[in-house]
Every structure is written in structure tokens, then in C-alpha cells.
Design an enzyme around this catalytic site. Sequence first.
Site, mmCIF file in Angstrom:
data_model
loop_
_atom_site.group_PDB
_atom_site.id
_atom_site.type_symbol
_atom_site.label_atom_id
_atom_site.label_comp_id
_atom_site.label_asym_id
_atom_site.label_seq_id
_atom_site.Cartn_x
_atom_site.Cartn_y
_atom_site.Cartn_z
ATOM 1 N N TYR A 146 -4.093 3.067 4.775
ATOM 2 C CA TYR A 146 -2.860 2.989 3.983
ATOM 3 C C TYR A 146 -2.316 4.401 3.740
ATOM 4 O O TYR A 146 -1.289 4.776 4.238
ATOM 5 C CB TYR A 146 -3.100 2.239 2.676
ATOM 6 C CG TYR A 146 -1.823 1.965 1.929
ATOM 7 C CD1 TYR A 146 -1.019 0.897 2.285
ATOM 8 C CD2 TYR A 146 -1.405 2.787 0.880
ATOM 9 C CE1 TYR A 146 0.172 0.638 1.619
ATOM 10 C CE2 TYR A 146 -0.215 2.538 0.206
ATOM 11 C CZ TYR A 146 0.575 1.473 0.570
ATOM 12 O OH TYR A 146 1.754 1.234 -0.091
ATOM 13 N N SER B 262 3.251 -2.156 5.093
ATOM 14 C CA SER B 262 4.112 -1.426 4.164
ATOM 15 C C SER B 262 4.039 0.069 4.481
ATOM 16 O O SER B 262 4.363 0.471 5.596
ATOM 17 C CB SER B 262 3.704 -1.738 2.724
ATOM 18 O OG SER B 262 4.686 -1.326 1.822
ATOM 19 N N ASP C 249 12.054 -10.178 2.319
ATOM 20 C CA ASP C 249 11.463 -8.935 1.816
ATOM 21 C C ASP C 249 12.560 -8.085 1.178
ATOM 22 O O ASP C 249 13.416 -7.534 1.863
ATOM 23 C CB ASP C 249 10.798 -8.174 2.967
ATOM 24 C CG ASP C 249 9.965 -6.990 2.496
ATOM 25 O OD1 ASP C 249 10.126 -6.572 1.332
ATOM 26 O OD2 ASP C 249 9.166 -6.484 3.299
ATOM 27 N N HIS D 269 7.759 -9.321 0.401
ATOM 28 C CA HIS D 269 7.002 -8.197 0.931
ATOM 29 C C HIS D 269 5.512 -8.506 1.040
ATOM 30 O O HIS D 269 4.831 -8.043 1.959
ATOM 31 C CB HIS D 269 7.209 -6.968 0.042
ATOM 32 C CG HIS D 269 6.636 -5.715 0.613
ATOM 33 N ND1 HIS D 269 7.099 -5.158 1.782
ATOM 34 C CD2 HIS D 269 5.645 -4.900 0.180
ATOM 35 C CE1 HIS D 269 6.426 -4.058 2.044
ATOM 36 N NE2 HIS D 269 5.530 -3.881 1.089
#
Length: 714
Positions: free
Chosen positions: A490, A570, A653, A687
Site C-alpha cells: 500500500y 486505491s 466510486d 470505493h
Amino acid sequence: FRLSRFCSKEDAFLIVCVLGAVLVPRGAAAREPLSYPATRTVDAKDVLHGVTVPDPWRWLEDASTPEVKAWMAAQDGLTRRELAKSPVRAKLLARLKELAYLDSVSAPAKRGGRVFLTRRHATKEKSVVSWKEGKAGEEKVLFDPNAWSKDGSVSLGDWQPSWDGRKVAYQLKENNSDEATLRVIDVATGQVSGIDVIEGGKYASASWTPDGAGFYYTWLPTDPKIPVDERPGYQEVRYHRLGEDPGGDRVVRERLGDPTAFLGAGVSRNGRWLVLSIQHGWTSNDVLYRDLSDPKQADRWTPLVVGTESQWSVEVFGDRFIVTTNDAAPKGRVLEVDPLRPARKEWKEVVPERSDATLVSASVLGGRLALNYLKDASSLLEVRELDGTFVREVKLPGLGTVGGPSGLPEEDEAYYSFESYTTPREVHAMSMKTGAQELWSRLKVPVDPSAYEVEQVFFPSKDGTRLSMFLVHRKGLKRDGTSRAILYGYGGFQVSETPYFSALLYPWLEEGGVWAAVSLRGGGEYGEEWHRDGMLLSKQNTFDDFLAAARWLSAEKVTSPGRLAIYGGSNGGLLVGAAMTQEPKAFSAVLCAVPLLDMVRYHLFGSGRTWISEYGSADDPKQLEALRSYSPYHAVKPGTAYPATLVLSADADDRVDPMHARKFAAALQAASTGGPVLLRIERNAGHGGADMVKATVEERADEYAFVLEHTKGN
């Protein structure tokens, strides 16, 4: 980026995690090159600070046009037809259903004489919220989102009971998006108020007054005339009194006019102190407060901290502020402040910064401090007196992640959860006074974790920075380069990559696969300096760290490039997009979910302006140069053999605009001479995806099938 604090780790994992693959016959037959839907280009460009930035697929930004809608339908149709051809998809789907439909329960939350908890039933698609009178009372359902819509498109967001447990304020969401309406339900009767209906509850989390007469919340206008990227600048903090028209709610902090900031306020348990936070991105915030007991002060904000480059969190205990901050302490410390004597010289440090661990949270429970730390990306839990005197370290089962602890400041009983890659989520009840513990609940899963092990390895990044990575695999793994592996990361917004449990990981492990999760700069594992080393002009460090992890996995013969898949969602979608465009030969398959990919124009869409402090923006010449240097959409080069790529998007989203996924997929399809590029669009999803188990299972089966076809078998 935020989850309800009443949402279980297992529920959150079902929304955002990705998994790998199971066995597929070696040497699956090659298919003919795909014929992608026709995608035109346009002569669009921006000239920014003297730099020309072409944008040939800009027309795909507007999803409201018939042409873009038809293009999306064609792309999604192609993807689903291709994935349906997989010879193992049916097997995957069946196994995933066994693993996804489970019974689980959250830690209880006590309000007044009532207890609230979240349950997931193996027979239901969505979690339900229940309550009962005391511990021994009959459990009754308060919210069952399964019955709210035929197609499952209506979801429950954040929910907050009043302190007396009589009312609950909750968010109602369409398509599991961020946009929400705030409503109020009477717990005893189940009656939803027809008056207390607040539109514009996207950022609303109710902070109840002690008498339950009303609550403070963050309001956002819903006027469609306000540009989407400017809308966050219209946030206000308001007070709503139950039974009154929300249109007349009192504004207690007017809008800032700054779309990069967040407003939030909370009232203390005793009703005396109203504390306001003005969050400037993910690096700093201002804190102000009001003394509601003093008529002369009740309408005046007193600054506690303003204009620092640090973060501050205030928990009010009686008439003292327990302050957690990284000010002059990148790994965190705890201070005590008397709000009647707020000068800095009067502050007391009660828990100093540790050199070996990062403070995640500090809570007052049972009249003591519960301190949740991360030490090399694994949890450490301490109990101290309010003056900082050490009481005990809570013994944990091993390397894993603690959720909480939670409870009430004046009550001895607290709850915390623990989980790891091989330990299903457990909830423990703990006495803050004596330290005595008992198991309150344990997730039961149809897998045997004892056959698997977790390794934590350390290795250098490109610049020599020490990185940590967890490897999960079957015991006795042979390091000969023949195992498939999935590398996950991430690396942003202070999000820490720590060990968690998901039954859905086990189909991959059962077939000899390796799951690798790496801690990257930009996250929060090693404090604020670690975060800042992976943001703004230093963002490339995050990608260098991820690429170093991929090289380590191959060099150590855990896997090899032809057997390695990468996944990110993301901000992690940006991560894998950057990695695959910078070093396309390092991986065989890519799963890129709800991603940011056009880093020149990201701030003009969705919630993009609120991330400028993390990434920078094209409005600044130096930041534009950095953004263009790694922006995946702009890095795509014709004639390059990119890995097989599955881009996963969601039609509703409203956080990361799906235009990123559309434009990147189009660019890759036009340029790549390598593996196929497919765009999958989840319907009625925000999302975090759709919040139904069946949608999660279908998506995971598609991800598995794609990875299996495009990585080499053992």
C-alpha cells in the site's frame, strides 16, 4: 481510507483485501490476442508551467455520456466473458463460498444499560447490528441491511449509539459509496425518525451529548452546482437537536473554504468540552475547544495547537485532555493538558516516545491508559497509569494485529481483538485493574492454519533503507524459484501493513502459493518520518521499496518473475501501476484495483483535493515534475510488453474517480505487446466494492482465474 470503528476486521477484509491463486494445469494453452472494444483518441493536452502534457483518452473522464457508457459496457462484457472461460473458476467459486460465508461477531459496545454488537451470519450477505439489555438480555436485531433493497445496493455506514443507549444515529448509503444520509432510530421500538433526516452526511459521525438530546456532526452540502473537487471546502460542523428540522441546525464551525482540509468535532462524555479538529491532509491538524459550561466561553474557540506540522488527537477524561501527538516525537507520545491552563509550558508528558515502537493509539479505559503500539509492524499492547507509570504489557499469542482496546473510561472491562495470518480473529475481554483475561469470541473457519507458517524478513531497499515483509506459506517451503507468489503493498497515508486473518487467503496457501506483504515508506509502521519519506517529492521511495521486495523474492528463490503477481488497491493501485510501468519484466500479472493513475489531473476528481498534502499537485512546478515522473497513465510506452493486467473498478466510486481505471486501461490496451489488459467494473459498488459476500466471492474468483492463467504453475 477510513472504516467504521464498529466494523470488524473480518468485515473490513471482505471489502478491501485481495488474494492470489490456486493450482492450474501447467502450460495452459495460449489464446489468440484479444480484440478490444474500439477506443478513439483525441487531441487533448495541458500546458502546465511550460510543459505540454498530452491526454489522448481524456474523453473517457465523463462517464455520463452515452459513448463512455457504451465503452464501459463493452469493456466489462469482454472481461467477464474472458474470465468465465477459466477451467478452474467454478472450483474457485465453490471454495470461496465455503470460506466467505462465516459466522462472526465484533467486540461489544456498552451504552447505558444496553450492549451493541455487529454480527455476520453465514446465511446472510451483509452484517447486521444487534442489541440487548445487559450482557444476559435477549439479542435483538437493530439494523439488517440485507432487507433494505432487493439488489443489495443500500448499505449501512457509520453508526453511533447515544450514551444512554436509547437512540442510534447512522449513515444510509447508496451503492456502498461515501455519500450518505444521516438518520436516527429509536432502539427500543425500531422506529426510524421521519424528522431527523440529514442529507450531506458523507463525513458525518454523530457525537452525542450526554443527555441524548442531540449530537454534533460534520455536514456537507449536496448542491450539484458546487464542483465536485471544491465541495469538501464547504464542510461545516453543526449541532442537531432531535425532533427539530435539520435545515435549522446550528452551525458551530463555519466552512473553511479549503477543499484540502477536513472538519470534525466531538463533545466530551460530561458534556463540558467541545473539541474541534481541522485536519490538513494526513500530516497535521489544528485543535481548538470550547467550554460549554461557561456562558462566556461557550461560543468562543480556544486554540490548543494551531499551525504545527504535527498531528494531535485529544481524548477528554473528566476535565483533563489526554493528548496523543507526534510533535517532537515521530513515533508518538502522550501528554496531559489542563484545558483551563492551555499554555504549552503547563503541559505534562506522561508517556514519552519509544525508540523501538510506534504509538498507534492511546485510550482511557477503566481509569488507566491502554497503549497500542507497532513494533516492526506487529502489535504490542501496554497498560499504564494516567501519570504514565508502567503497569503491564499484555501478553499476545505472537506476531499479529490488535484492534482496540475499546470500552468505557470509567468501567474496568475492556475488549481487544487479535489476529494474524494463521490465527483467526479472537476477541478478548480484559480487566484493566487486574489484567485478567478471557476469550469472548473466536472466528471459526473451515481451514487448518497449523499447516502454514509466517516469516518476517528484512532486506534493503534501493537506497539501503531497511524494509520488513511478511511471508505466509505452507511449512517446509522449498526455495527453488518455482512457487507462485503474490506481492501486496500500500505505502501511503500512514496506513500500516500488519498481519491479519482471512479465510479467503487459504485457497492460495493450500496449493503451495506464497503471500508476501511488504511495509513500504509512506505507511505508518515506523512513525511519521517513515510516512514522510514516501510522500510528495519522495513518493518514488515507495515504488523503489516495492520493486526491491519483488527483486528480493526472486533473488532468494521464493518465486521468480514469471510466477509473481502484484496487487494493490486505491493508493496501492497507484503503487502497482507505477511498479509495472517502471519495471514491467519483474512481474507476470497485475491486479490494479480502484486506482489513482493519472497523477496530473487526480486532484480535479472525486476526493482528490484532500490528498494534495500526500501527493502534491500539478499546480506546483516542482510537484508536477515529480508527479509526471511516476504517473502510471503518462508512463505507458507503446511497444512495451507489459504484464497481464486486470484493472478493477466500481461504478459508484465517489472517492477515487473511475476515470483513472478507464484511461489507464485504454492506454495499456493501445500500447502493450505483452499480456492482455482487462477492465472489470463492479456494479452498485463504491470505493470499497459492494458490501455483499456474493459480490466479494465473484470478484475474488475472477481475480484468481486471471492470475492463474498468467503465472506459471509449480
